[in-house]
Scaffold this motif. Structure first.
Motif, PDB file in Angstrom:
ATOM      1  N   LEU A 523       0.903  -1.168   0.009  1.00 17.58           N
ATOM      2  CA  LEU A 523       0.023  -0.005   0.167  1.00 17.58           C
ATOM      3  C   LEU A 523       0.944   1.251   0.074  1.00 17.58           C
ATOM      4  CD1 LEU A 523      -2.651  -1.094   2.572  1.00 17.58           C
ATOM      5  CD2 LEU A 523      -3.129  -0.686  -0.034  1.00 17.58           C
ATOM      6  N   LEU A 524       2.109   1.141   0.614  1.00 14.41           N
ATOM      7  CA  LEU A 524       2.805   2.420   0.747  1.00 14.41           C
ATOM      8  C   LEU A 524       3.544   2.819  -0.920  1.00 14.41           C
ATOM      9  CD1 LEU A 524       4.654   1.929   4.118  1.00 14.41           C
ATOM     10  CD2 LEU A 524       2.734   3.596   3.474  1.00 14.41           C
ATOM     11  N   PRO A 525       3.656   4.041  -1.041  1.00 15.94           N
ATOM     12  CA  PRO A 525       4.167   4.436  -2.282  1.00 15.94           C
ATOM     13  C   PRO A 525       5.432   3.876  -2.633  1.00 15.94           C
ATOM     14  CG  PRO A 525       4.167   6.112  -0.700  1.00 15.94           C
ATOM     15  CD  PRO A 525       3.366   5.067  -0.073  1.00 15.94           C
ATOM     16  N   LYS A 526       5.974   3.318  -3.854  1.00 20.46           N
ATOM     17  CA  LYS A 526       7.243   2.743  -4.055  1.00 20.46           C
ATOM     18  C   LYS A 526       8.323   3.549  -3.851  1.00 20.46           C
ATOM     19  CE  LYS A 526       4.671  -0.841  -5.089  1.00 20.46           C
ATOM     20  NZ  LYS A 526       4.672  -1.901  -4.180  1.00 20.46           N
ATOM     21  N   GLN A 527       8.310   5.065  -4.119  1.00 22.94           N
ATOM     22  CA  GLN A 527       9.440   5.720  -4.067  1.00 22.94           C
ATOM     23  C   GLN A 527       9.770   5.833  -2.791  1.00 22.94           C
ATOM     24  OE1 GLN A 527       6.619   6.526  -5.249  1.00 22.94           O
ATOM     25  NE2 GLN A 527       6.133   8.728  -5.073  1.00 22.94           N
ATOM     26  N   ALA A 528       8.972   5.686  -1.475  1.00 20.90           N
ATOM     27  CA  ALA A 528       9.104   6.075  -0.319  1.00 20.90           C
ATOM     28  C   ALA A 528      10.444   5.177   0.067  1.00 20.90           C
ATOM     29  CB  ALA A 528       8.026   5.711   0.463  1.00 20.90           C
ATOM     30  N   SER A 529      11.095   6.028   0.787  1.00 21.77           N
ATOM     31  CA  SER A 529      12.747   5.396   1.490  1.00 21.77           C
ATOM     32  C   SER A 529      12.122   4.493   2.705  1.00 21.77           C
ATOM     33  CB  SER A 529      13.622   6.548   2.184  1.00 21.77           C
ATOM     34  OG  SER A 529      13.203   7.072   2.938  1.00 21.77           O
ATOM     35  N   ARG A 530      13.056   3.630   3.200  1.00 24.82           N
ATOM     36  CA  ARG A 530      12.866   2.628   4.025  1.00 24.82           C
ATOM     37  C   ARG A 530      12.516   3.576   5.429  1.00 24.82           C
ATOM     38  NH1 ARG A 530      17.221  -2.068   4.359  1.00 24.82           N
ATOM     39  NH2 ARG A 530      16.368  -3.425   2.402  1.00 24.82           N
ATOM     40  N   GLU A 531      13.145   4.665   5.855  1.00 19.77           N
ATOM     41  CA  GLU A 531      13.251   5.482   6.704  1.00 19.77           C
ATOM     42  C   GLU A 531      11.663   5.827   7.080  1.00 19.77           C
ATOM     43  OE1 GLU A 531      17.171   4.841   6.147  1.00 19.77           O
ATOM     44  OE2 GLU A 531      15.520   5.621   4.883  1.00 19.77           O
ATOM     45  N   ASP A 532      10.987   6.061   5.951  1.00 19.06           N
ATOM     46  CA  ASP A 532       9.498   6.542   5.796  1.00 19.06           C
ATOM     47  C   ASP A 532       8.664   5.634   6.267  1.00 19.06           C
ATOM     48  OD1 ASP A 532      10.104   8.576   3.230  1.00 19.06           O
ATOM     49  OD2 ASP A 532      10.493   9.051   5.399  1.00 19.06           O
ATOM     50  N   LEU A 533       9.010   4.282   6.223  1.00 20.02           N
ATOM     51  CA  LEU A 533       7.997   3.223   6.571  1.00 20.02           C
ATOM     52  C   LEU A 533       7.743   3.123   7.978  1.00 20.02           C
ATOM     53  CD1 LEU A 533       9.103   0.556   3.852  1.00 20.02           C
ATOM     54  CD2 LEU A 533       7.694   2.540   3.661  1.00 20.02           C
ATOM     55  N   VAL A 534       6.943   3.890   8.621  1.00 17.08           N
ATOM     56  CA  VAL A 534       6.633   3.753  10.016  1.00 17.08           C
ATOM     57  C   VAL A 534       5.094   4.120  10.050  1.00 17.08           C
ATOM     58  CG1 VAL A 534       6.971   5.160  12.321  1.00 17.08           C
ATOM     59  CG2 VAL A 534       8.761   4.783  10.663  1.00 17.08           C
ATOM     60  N   VAL A 535       4.417   3.032  10.658  1.00 14.15           N
ATOM     61  CA  VAL A 535       2.938   3.431  10.994  1.00 14.15           C
ATOM     62  C   VAL A 535       2.901   3.959  12.267  1.00 14.15           C
ATOM     63  CG1 VAL A 535       1.104   1.854  11.427  1.00 14.15           C
ATOM     64  CG2 VAL A 535       2.521   1.033   9.787  1.00 14.15           C
ATOM     65  N   GLN A 536       2.438   5.206  12.063  1.00 12.30           N
ATOM     66  CA  GLN A 536       2.408   5.870  13.396  1.00 12.30           C
ATOM     67  C   GLN A 536       0.847   5.441  14.195  1.00 12.30           C
ATOM     68  OE1 GLN A 536       1.612   9.598  11.167  1.00 12.30           O
ATOM     69  NE2 GLN A 536       3.590  10.366  11.612  1.00 12.30           N
ATOM     70  N   CYS A 537       0.020   4.842  13.469  1.00 11.77           N
ATOM     71  CA  CYS A 537      -0.926   4.621  14.276  1.00 11.77           C
ATOM     72  C   CYS A 537      -1.938   3.552  13.542  1.00 11.77           C
ATOM     73  CB  CYS A 537      -2.039   5.551  14.892  1.00 11.77           C
ATOM     74  SG  CYS A 537      -3.350   4.843  15.850  1.00 11.77           S
ATOM     75  N   ALA A 538      -1.984   2.246  14.108  1.00 12.41           N
ATOM     76  CA  ALA A 538      -2.996   1.279  13.407  1.00 12.41           C
ATOM     77  C   ALA A 538      -4.081   0.749  14.496  1.00 12.41           C
ATOM     78  CB  ALA A 538      -2.287   0.118  12.851  1.00 12.41           C
ATOM     79  N   VAL A 539      -5.424   0.811  14.048  1.00 10.25           N
ATOM     80  CA  VAL A 539      -6.378   0.486  14.823  1.00 10.25           C
ATOM     81  C   VAL A 539      -7.218  -0.518  14.193  1.00 10.25           C
ATOM     82  CG1 VAL A 539      -8.621   1.154  16.234  1.00 10.25           C
ATOM     83  CG2 VAL A 539      -6.432   2.573  16.074  1.00 10.25           C
ATOM     84  N   ALA A 540      -7.763  -1.652  14.790  1.00  5.22           N
ATOM     85  CA  ALA A 540      -8.756  -2.459  14.434  1.00  5.22           C
ATOM     86  C   ALA A 540      -9.782  -2.743  15.571  1.00  5.22           C
ATOM     87  CB  ALA A 540      -8.125  -3.822  14.151  1.00  5.22           C
ATOM     88  N   ARG A 541     -10.924  -2.677  15.151  1.00  7.90           N
ATOM     89  CA  ARG A 541     -12.042  -2.862  16.187  1.00  7.90           C
ATOM     90  C   ARG A 541     -13.098  -4.076  15.262  1.00  7.90           C
ATOM     91  NH1 ARG A 541     -17.432  -0.951  16.548  1.00  7.90           N
ATOM     92  NH2 ARG A 541     -18.586  -1.508  18.579  1.00  7.90           N
ATOM     93  N   LEU A 542     -13.437  -4.993  16.138  1.00  2.12           N
ATOM     94  CA  LEU A 542     -14.082  -6.235  15.642  1.00  2.12           C
ATOM     95  C   LEU A 542     -15.391  -6.153  16.319  1.00  2.12           C
ATOM     96  CD1 LEU A 542     -11.717  -9.041  15.065  1.00  2.12           C
ATOM     97  CD2 LEU A 542     -12.137  -7.384  13.469  1.00  2.12           C
ATOM     98  N   PRO A 543     -16.513  -5.655  15.987  1.00  2.00           N
ATOM     99  CA  PRO A 543     -17.642  -5.602  16.583  1.00  2.00           C
ATOM    100  C   PRO A 543     -18.427  -7.348  16.294  1.00  2.00           C
ATOM    101  CG  PRO A 543     -18.031  -4.451  14.552  1.00  2.00           C
ATOM    102  CD  PRO A 543     -16.584  -4.940  14.621  1.00  2.00           C
ATOM    103  N   LEU A 544     -18.132  -8.197  16.910  1.00  2.00           N
ATOM    104  CA  LEU A 544     -18.586  -9.656  16.632  1.00  2.00           C
ATOM    105  C   LEU A 544     -20.133  -9.956  16.951  1.00  2.00           C
ATOM    106  CD1 LEU A 544     -15.297 -11.323  17.701  1.00  2.00           C
ATOM    107  CD2 LEU A 544     -16.301 -11.444  15.410  1.00  2.00           C
ATOM    108  N   ARG A 545     -20.667 -10.315  16.149  1.00  2.00           N
ATOM    109  CA  ARG A 545     -22.068 -10.914  16.535  1.00  2.00           C
ATOM    110  C   ARG A 545     -22.294 -12.216  15.767  1.00  2.00           C
ATOM    111  NH1 ARG A 545     -20.979  -7.401  19.137  1.00  2.00           N
ATOM    112  NH2 ARG A 545     -22.194  -5.455  19.533  1.00  2.00           N
ATOM    113  N   ASN A 546     -22.321 -13.284  16.691  1.00  2.00           N
ATOM    114  CA  ASN A 546     -22.322 -14.668  16.173  1.00  2.00           C
ATOM    115  C   ASN A 546     -21.198 -14.954  15.300  1.00  2.00           C
ATOM    116  OD1 ASN A 546     -24.883 -15.125  17.495  1.00  2.00           O
ATOM    117  ND2 ASN A 546     -26.008 -14.297  15.771  1.00  2.00           N
ATOM    118  N   GLY A 547     -20.107 -14.494  15.757  1.00  9.93           N
ATOM    119  CA  GLY A 547     -18.923 -14.999  15.169  1.00  9.93           C
ATOM    120  C   GLY A 547     -18.645 -14.193  13.608  1.00  9.93           C
ATOM    121  N   VAL A 548     -19.389 -13.144  13.519  1.00  7.45           N
ATOM    122  CA  VAL A 548     -19.318 -12.373  12.196  1.00  7.45           C
ATOM    123  C   VAL A 548     -18.973 -10.743  12.665  1.00  7.45           C
ATOM    124  CG1 VAL A 548     -20.365 -11.482  10.031  1.00  7.45           C
ATOM    125  CG2 VAL A 548     -20.570 -13.795  10.937  1.00  7.45           C
TER     126      VAL A 548
END
Length: 681
Positions: A523-548
């Motif tokens: 997903l990150l741009p190809k020309q970006a340098s290694r030093e730029d590949l930092v995820v400042q924040c990632a969030v995942a919320r799973l509101p589960l109902r009957n396993g879905v």
């Protein structure tokens, strides 16, 4: 004058021999007369009756000799009897407490003439002994000597110098609990000494042969029932050694016990023959070493000052067993400085490489039951555990572990649980309940704060995917089922996960390894340098109902350059995932939106989803990003996380389930991440 030689008178010499012969004949006649007199005074029937009278008086039980009786009078009285029996207690389950096939008694003649019984030896071959209790505090080995008749002296206690047994079967029956056990004595010898009698024996417990040696109190002490009965015994078999040094209460104090116990076993075969350990011996890591101070008072068994070493790892504490029926219970409190569960065969080996066979992947959630209530003990079990440092294969080192587990009446509760791991803190609870044969219901709560992503990655991939960063997790779930598959398919609740300030450890490593790293890399741009590949924040919320869990931008991440949101569904019942990831450019970073992948698909089974680029998404124009540019280059993620959900910190988690509350927003409001992305729908 020469000496005159002495000449023996032949007549005098012959007379001397005749006198000696007469004396010898007289002595023989006297001995014969004495023997005849003794036989007349003490015929077998009288000896049998006298012996039965003395034993009956001393024990309060009828003693019988039903078979043949033979007697030898000199130099001691030796009696050989067949079919000897001692009556059982009146409440007993059978008429006789013991029966001997053959028994030989050697009795002191001098003591017998004084109407005392001193048994020099007893030899028994073939015996059947029953020891039992009625469950109400009565034991059939509690003897009640008969009260003497008026004007007669009480019968003296029996004295026994030596006892030899062979081929003796002993059964034990507890009528109150409905349990029984058996032991076979192949040989036993008890030799009287001044203070304690010396005991040596060989016995068989099930298929296991044991040897016993040591010192015990005189048998007369058991019959008298007025004192403590001491013992100092050593039990040994192939691969196991046990010692017991203490005393047992007799008479009114029957059912009490005080002893110092030690146990060492190098294999499970020996311990599996012990009734109280048979169900758990197979699971014990070897070798086992233990010592404790045992105090028994009726139904209560206390093991204080307990030290327990399993496979060389030491724990200390105490154990209390209450045998009261129907509410028997076991309380255990154990603590240790450092424990490695890998040495006990728990968990996977940390050094074992993962399988490289991609064609034989197993589902994430299998069908093998995690726990069955049938495997839990039938009594109430309470365990308190504390470990300073705990190693679990496949997990980071756990520190300051504290947990309490309770199992009773179809319910297992583990609460609270707390420990430190990967530089952070984890707390949680687990409750499993079952009733009327229904599938168990499981409640789980878990909070993990500020875990080191760097430490976790080092453990799981050798530090080849991510560098730095902190992760937090909050979960509150309810599930029904017995297997991981059924639990996942029925799960209801919320799971929230956040990561901040984590760097990708290079494109090559990312593409070769985890799916998350691959997703970020693509997903990150190809020309970006290694030093730029930092995820400042990632969030995942799973509101589960009957396993879905429907995902409507509740999975998102942000770097310095872009923000990415996901739309789709995670189905734990079918064990599939289908997500669309759409990146957005942040203003003022001199990044051409046209260089971004417009739409990335993550789709497939949970254990091995595949990444692909949607060809339709790649033709979108850069103007699509106009709404995002209005943010002025500030974070797209943080303000959106606040949205309608209230105040939140730490990538939006601490205000929700991380504090034990519900992660969802007030009724009627939709929790939405990344509102600037609504134009992408």
């Amino acid at each position: 004058m020469a000496d005159t030689p002495h000449v023996t008178d032949p007549k005098r010499s012959g007379r001397g021999w005749r006198i000696a012969g007469i004396v010898l004949v007289v002595i023989v006649l006297l001995l014969v007369a004495a023997a005849i007199g003794l036989r007349m005074a003490f015929p077998p029937a009288r000896i049998s009756a006298l012996l039965a009278e003395q034993v009956t008086a001393a024990t309060g039980r009828v003693f019988r000799i039903d078979g043949d009786l033979s007697i030898r009078l000199l130099p001691t009285i030796a009696v050989r009897a067949e079919d000897v029996a001692l009556a059982n207690a009146q409440w007993g389950s059978r008429p006789d407490m013991f029966r001997f096939r053959r028994a030989a008694f050697e009795v002191s003649l001098r003591d017998l003439l004084d109407r005392r019984i001193r048994i020099l030896s007893i030899e028994v071959d073939g015996a059947d002994v029953l020891l039992e209790t009625d469950g109400a505090g009565r034991y059939n080995w509690q003897m009640a000597p008969r009260a003497p008749s008026t004007g007669n002296a009480s019968a003296p206690p029996l004295a026994l110098d030596r006892l030899v047994l062979s081929q003796v079967h002993i059964g034990y029956r507890d009528a109150g609990k409905g349990t029984s056990s058996e032991i076979d004595i192949e040989s036993l010898e008890l030799q009287a000494r001044a203070d304690l009698d010396r005991l040596t024996a060989a016995l068989r417990l099930g298929p296991q042969h044991w040897t016993v040696e040591g010192d015990i109190g005189h048998p007369a002490m058991l019959l008298a029932g007025t004192d403590e009965w001491p013992f100092n015994l050593r039990f040994a078999t192939g691969g196991a050694l046990m010692t017991a040094n203490g005393s047992m209460g007799v008479g009114p104090r029957t059912g009490t016990l005080s002893a110092r116990l030690t146990v060492r076993a190098d294999n499970t075969r020996a311990l599996s023959q012990l009734p109280q350990l048979s169900k758990f011996a197979a699971a014990l890591p070897m070798p086992v070493e233990a010592s404790a101070d045992l105090q028994r008072n009726r139904d209560e068994w206390r093991f204080d000052a307990l030290t327990l070493s399993l496979a060389g790892q030491l724990m200390k504490g105490r154990v209390t067993w209450m045998a009261t029926q129907p509410t028997a219970s076991l309380d255990v409190a154990l603590s240790g400085a450092e424990i490695d569960l890998g040495k006990w065969g728990v968990g996977r080996s940390a050094s074992k490489p993962a399988s490289a066979e991609t064609g034989s992947r197993k589902p994430v959630f299998g069908d093998v039951p995690l726990i069955t209530f049938e495997s839990l003990p039938p009594f109430a079990l309470r365990i308190a555990l504390g470990v300073d440092r705990l190693t679990v294969p496949g997990l980071p080192m756990l520190s300051g572990v504290k947990a309490r587990a309770v199992s009773e009446k179809g319910r297992l509760t583990i609460e609270p649980v707390s420990f430190g791991a990967a530089g952070g803190e984890i707390k949680g609870s687990l409750s499993i309940a079952s009733s009327h044969g229904a599938a168990p219901r499981t409640e789980v709560q878990l909070t993990a704060r500020s875990l080191s992503v760097d430490a976790l990655d080092e453990l799981w991939s050798g530090g080849k995917q991510f560098k730095g960063g902190r992760a937090s997790l909050a979960a509150k779930l309810s599930m029904t089922g017995r297997t991981p598959r059924s639990l996942a398919a029925s799960s209801n609740g919320d799971v929230q996960f956040s990561v901040r300030d984590v760097a990708l450890a290079g494109r090559a490593a990312a593409l070769d390894r985890g799916i998350v790293a691959r997703l970020v890399d693509v997903l990150l741009p190809k020309q970006a340098s290694r030093e730029d590949l930092v995820v400042q924040c990632a969030v995942a919320r799973l509101p589960l109902r009957n396993g879905v869990a429907p995902i409507d931008r509740s999975i998102a991440m942000e770097t310095r350059q872009i923000a990415v949101a996901a739309i789709g569904q995670v189905d734990l019942a079918k064990q599939t995932i289908e997500l669309e990831f759409r990146p957005r450019v942040k203003k003022g970073l001199d990044l051409n939106p046209g260089s971004l992948v417009q739409l990335m698909l993550l789709k497939g089974p949970l254990e091995s989803p595949e990444l692909s680029i949607d060809p339709k998404g790649t033709v979108r124009q850069a103007a699509t990003y106009g709404v995002a540019a209005a943010t002025g280059g500030l974070s797209l993620l943080a303000p959106a996380l606040l949205g309608d959900a209230g105040v939140a910190t730490d990538c939006g988690l601490d205000g929700g389930a991380a504090k034990g509350g519900k992660a969802s927003q007030p009724e009627g409001r939709k929790f939405r991440l990344l509102r600037p992305f609504e134009s992408m729908r």
